[in-house]
Scaffold this active site. Structure first.
Site, PDB file in Angstrom:
ATOM      1  N   ASN A 144      43.041  21.081 -18.020  1.00  0.00           N
ATOM      2  CA  ASN A 144      43.112  19.698 -18.518  1.00  0.00           C
ATOM      3  C   ASN A 144      41.753  18.984 -18.571  1.00  0.00           C
ATOM      4  O   ASN A 144      41.555  18.108 -19.416  1.00  0.00           O
ATOM      5  CB  ASN A 144      44.159  18.873 -17.760  1.00  0.00           C
ATOM      6  N   GLU A 242      44.196  21.601  -4.844  1.00  0.00           N
ATOM      7  CA  GLU A 242      44.417  20.333  -5.551  1.00  0.00           C
ATOM      8  C   GLU A 242      45.518  20.587  -6.553  1.00  0.00           C
ATOM      9  O   GLU A 242      45.305  21.296  -7.545  1.00  0.00           O
ATOM     10  CB  GLU A 242      43.126  19.895  -6.268  1.00  0.00           C
ATOM     11  N   CYS A 276      46.504  15.114 -13.553  1.00  0.00           N
ATOM     12  CA  CYS A 276      47.279  15.196 -12.322  1.00  0.00           C
ATOM     13  C   CYS A 276      47.543  13.808 -11.745  1.00  0.00           C
ATOM     14  O   CYS A 276      48.511  13.588 -11.036  1.00  0.00           O
ATOM     15  CB  CYS A 276      46.537  16.055 -11.308  1.00  0.00           C
ATOM     16  N   GLU A 447      38.488  16.766  -1.825  1.00  0.00           N
ATOM     17  CA  GLU A 447      37.252  17.093  -2.536  1.00  0.00           C
ATOM     18  C   GLU A 447      36.468  15.806  -2.753  1.00  0.00           C
ATOM     19  O   GLU A 447      36.961  14.714  -2.511  1.00  0.00           O
ATOM     20  CB  GLU A 447      37.585  17.730  -3.897  1.00  0.00           C
TER      21      GLU A 447
HETATM   22  P1  NAD Z   1      48.081  26.709 -13.339  1.00  0.00           P
HETATM   23  O1  NAD Z   1      48.452  26.642 -11.902  1.00  0.00           O
HETATM   24  O2  NAD Z   1      49.014  27.375 -14.268  1.00  0.00           O
HETATM   25  O3  NAD Z   1      46.687  27.471 -13.534  1.00  0.00           O
HETATM   26  C1  NAD Z   1      45.505  27.028 -12.911  1.00  0.00           C
HETATM   27  C2  NAD Z   1      44.541  28.195 -12.792  1.00  0.00           C
HETATM   28  O4  NAD Z   1      45.093  29.154 -11.895  1.00  0.00           O
HETATM   29  C3  NAD Z   1      44.302  28.940 -14.108  1.00  0.00           C
HETATM   30  O5  NAD Z   1      42.952  29.319 -14.173  1.00  0.00           O
HETATM   31  C4  NAD Z   1      45.197  30.160 -13.972  1.00  0.00           C
HETATM   32  O6  NAD Z   1      44.793  31.251 -14.740  1.00  0.00           O
HETATM   33  C5  NAD Z   1      45.064  30.444 -12.488  1.00  0.00           C
HETATM   34  N1  NAD Z   1      46.160  31.243 -11.892  1.00  0.00           N
HETATM   35  C6  NAD Z   1      47.452  31.309 -12.288  1.00  0.00           C
HETATM   36  N2  NAD Z   1      48.139  32.131 -11.470  1.00  0.00           N
HETATM   37  C7  NAD Z   1      47.271  32.577 -10.533  1.00  0.00           C
HETATM   38  C8  NAD Z   1      47.390  33.443  -9.404  1.00  0.00           C
HETATM   39  N3  NAD Z   1      48.541  34.006  -9.080  1.00  0.00           N
HETATM   40  N4  NAD Z   1      46.295  33.663  -8.653  1.00  0.00           N
HETATM   41  C9  NAD Z   1      45.116  33.071  -8.954  1.00  0.00           C
HETATM   42  N5  NAD Z   1      44.940  32.272 -10.018  1.00  0.00           N
HETATM   43  C10 NAD Z   1      46.013  32.008 -10.800  1.00  0.00           C
HETATM   44  O7  NAD Z   1      47.783  25.214 -13.779  1.00  0.00           O
HETATM   45  P2  NAD Z   1      47.442  24.685 -15.230  1.00  0.00           P
HETATM   46  O8  NAD Z   1      48.692  24.733 -16.046  1.00  0.00           O
HETATM   47  O9  NAD Z   1      46.222  25.347 -15.711  1.00  0.00           O
HETATM   48  O10 NAD Z   1      47.054  23.147 -14.921  1.00  0.00           O
HETATM   49  C11 NAD Z   1      47.993  22.127 -14.840  1.00  0.00           C
HETATM   50  C12 NAD Z   1      48.329  21.808 -13.401  1.00  0.00           C
HETATM   51  O11 NAD Z   1      47.129  21.523 -12.691  1.00  0.00           O
HETATM   52  C13 NAD Z   1      49.192  20.580 -13.255  1.00  0.00           C
HETATM   53  O12 NAD Z   1      50.196  20.832 -12.303  1.00  0.00           O
HETATM   54  C14 NAD Z   1      48.241  19.515 -12.734  1.00  0.00           C
HETATM   55  O13 NAD Z   1      48.836  18.493 -11.998  1.00  0.00           O
HETATM   56  C15 NAD Z   1      47.308  20.342 -11.914  1.00  0.00           C
HETATM   57  N6  NAD Z   1      46.026  19.662 -11.699  1.00  0.00           N
HETATM   58  C16 NAD Z   1      45.762  19.151 -10.471  1.00  0.00           C
HETATM   59  C17 NAD Z   1      44.576  18.454 -10.253  1.00  0.00           C
HETATM   60  C18 NAD Z   1      44.238  17.874  -8.897  1.00  0.00           C
HETATM   61  O14 NAD Z   1      43.069  17.574  -8.677  1.00  0.00           O
HETATM   62  N7  NAD Z   1      45.196  17.710  -8.005  1.00  0.00           N
HETATM   63  C19 NAD Z   1      43.659  18.304 -11.303  1.00  0.00           C
HETATM   64  C20 NAD Z   1      43.968  18.842 -12.548  1.00  0.00           C
HETATM   65  C21 NAD Z   1      45.163  19.530 -12.727  1.00  0.00           C
END
Ligand code: NAD
Length: 466
Positions: A144, A242, A276, A447
């Site tokens: 995002n 996060e 998020c 963070e």
């Molecule tokens: P996601 O969890 O699908 O993927 C995030 C990252 O993790 C990607 O690079 C993905 O390839 C990797 N990944 C997936 N499975 C994995 C595994 N088993 N082991 C290691 N890496 C793995 O999330 P997304 O769809 O890319 O992002 C959206 C989500 O992120 C939403 O839930 C949003 O709320 C959250 N988000 C949180 C914050 C925060 O600071 N709290 C900030 C931005 C986004």
């Protein structure tokens, strides 16, 4: 455009020779290819990180500044790539995402130079603390805010003396690749910053369990975060998570209505609701419910949040299907679609209208699950206690905003709402120094500022007998 991994200071093709399509969410067309990396690529990247030399504090600071300067000279290119990968508007990536990503580097370049540790004197002894790097660290980031969240982790990790293996989202690979190239261009030692592209379970998972990886800093969904914690914690790796959010905007009748309506709309629709921190639940005092909804609707009607113009697309048409399914679910759960609720643009594009839903119970799926789209559900309340209970109803606890002109009430609410960040009469106002992170299912750890610097280092106490 065929991207590559970045390992040991140079471009590297994936060991299996396989690639994934990179898709432009504004059209649904394939716009490039990215490496489909596996454990072999991860192993090569970690080995390179392990062999990277340790730079002095001054060298790290100067390196991060040089990278920031070089990225600043490429803002138009980076903004275009970020807009292509994410579906954001070029205006947003030019003025927002990319400058913010560069600021992360500048902040930690400066912060590390003024970092200090303590000295504790005893009658017959003297303690001092050494702050030391962890070793190679894994940084896993979502789609995002691709470059912003990449440098948000890379900058403090490198500032504190660690070498990095980063796994950006497979949906938004481009700007991280440019950033890694820029590190080498300005003289970063081989292996200091490595980027491995690919799918989470194929490239991310082996990284989280690699024996030479000392810490995993992850931003993404709660389900993924739990899976990572499940494998990294038993190996006693340091883990920062996060995760997702379902954040409340709590609006009292005594607020400045103009400011609140603008702020709440921004919280709901900024980045097409894919933040998020987004305020996806509007909890509003009953006596102003109808007027407030009308004010939100007026902003949409006058074009403040128009898909393809003032608002970008969602990340993919697949994600758009998920978002659209929640509108159908809302109807089944008894809700009313006040405005929006539809897909727009070409069939395989990811544009979706800003959507306001009313009449939903606070405990329904639409009001409790993270949708990650431009959808806000509106829920009336009659008392402060009820508003707090509604705000705290969900399993998430990342962020919240409170809108009132009564400061005492604002402070009361801030202390009672279960969220890692509370904004009063504003939303998403950010300072580098403050703790960023969530409670409950929104994550573990903080963070930002010294919090990131502490995560990416370990303190060692030395005690001398006097
Ligand atoms: P996601 O969890 O699908 O993927 C995030 C990252 O993790 C990607 O690079 C993905 O390839 C990797 N990944 C997936 N499975 C994995 C595994 N088993 N082991 C290691 N890496 C793995 O999330 P997304 O769809 O890319 O992002 C959206 C989500 O992120 C939403 O839930 C949003 O709320 C959250 N988000 C949180 C914050 C925060 O600071 N709290 C900030 C931005 C986004």
């Amino acid at each position: 455009m065929k991207l590559h991994n970045w390992i040991a200071g140079k471009a590297a093709a994936p060991s299996a020779g396989e690639y994934l399509d990179n898709v432009d969410p504004k059209t649904g067309d394939v716009c490039g290819q990215i490496p489909r990396s596996n454990a072999d690529d991860v192993n090569a990247a970690v080995a390179a990180a392990k062999a990277a030399p340790l730079l002095s504090v001054l060298e790290r600071s100067e390196l991060l500044t040089a990278v920031a300067d070089a990225l600043a000279a490429r803002i138009p290119q980076l903004a275009e790539l970020e807009a292509l990968d994410t579906g954001k508007t070029l205006a947003a990536t030019t003025a927002g995402d990319i400058p913010r990503a560069i600021d992360n580097l500048r902040y930690y370049a400066a912060a590390v130079r003024s970092d200090s540790t303590s000295c504790n004197q005893m009658e017959d002894g003297l303690n001092y603390t050494l702050r030391q790097p962890l070793g190679p660290v894994a940084l896993i980031t979502p789609w995002n805010f691709p470059l912003h969240l990449f440098t948000w982790k890379v900058a403090p990790a490198i500032a504190m003396g660690n070498a990095v293996v980063a796994k950006p989202s497979e949906l938004t690979p481009s700007t991280a690749t440019v950033c890694a190239e820029v590190f080498s261009e300005v003289g970063a030692p081989s292996g200091l910053l490595n980027v491995v592209h690919g799918l989470g379970h194929e490239a991310g998972a082996p990284l989280t369990v690699h024996p030479d990886i000392k810490a995993v800093s992850f931003t993404g969904g709660t389900v993924t975060g739990k899976a990572i914690a499940g494998v990294a914690a038993p190996l006693l790796k340091k883990v920062s998570l996060e995760l997702g959010g379902k954040n409340p905007s709590v609006v009292f009748a005594d607020c400045d209505l103009d400011a609140a309506a603008a702020g709440v709309a921004r919280a709901a629709f900024f980045n097409t609701g894919q933040v998020c921190l987004c305020g996806s639940r509007l909890i509003v005092e009953r006596c102003i419910h109808d007027e407030f909804v009308q004010r939100l609707q007026q902003q949409i009607e006058r074009g403040d949040w128009t898909p393809g113009k003032s608002m970008g697309s969602l990340i993919s048409w697949q994600h758009r299907e998920k978002v659209a399914s929640y509108v159908e679910l809302a109807k089944e759960e008894g809700g009313t679609v006040v405005c929006g609720g539809n897909r727009v643009g070409p069939p395989k594009s990811a544009f979706f209208q800003p959507t306001i839903l009313t009449g939903l119970p606070i405990d329904c799926r639409v009001a409790t699950e993270e949708i990650f789209g431009p959808i806000v559900s509106v829920h009336p309340f009659d008392s402060e206690d009820e508003a707090i209970a509604m705000a705290n109803f969900v399993e998430y606890g990342l962020a919240s905003s409170v809108w009132t002109s009564d400061l005492t009430k604002a402070h009361r609410c801030a202390a009672r709402i279960e969220s890692g960040m509370v904004w009063i009469n504003t939303w998403n106002k950010r300072d580098f120094r403050v703790p960023f992170g969530g409670m409950k299912q929104s994550g573990v750890g903080r963070e930002g500022g010294r919090y990131s610097m502490e995560f990416f280092s370990q303190d060692r106490n030395v005690c001398i007998q006097l």
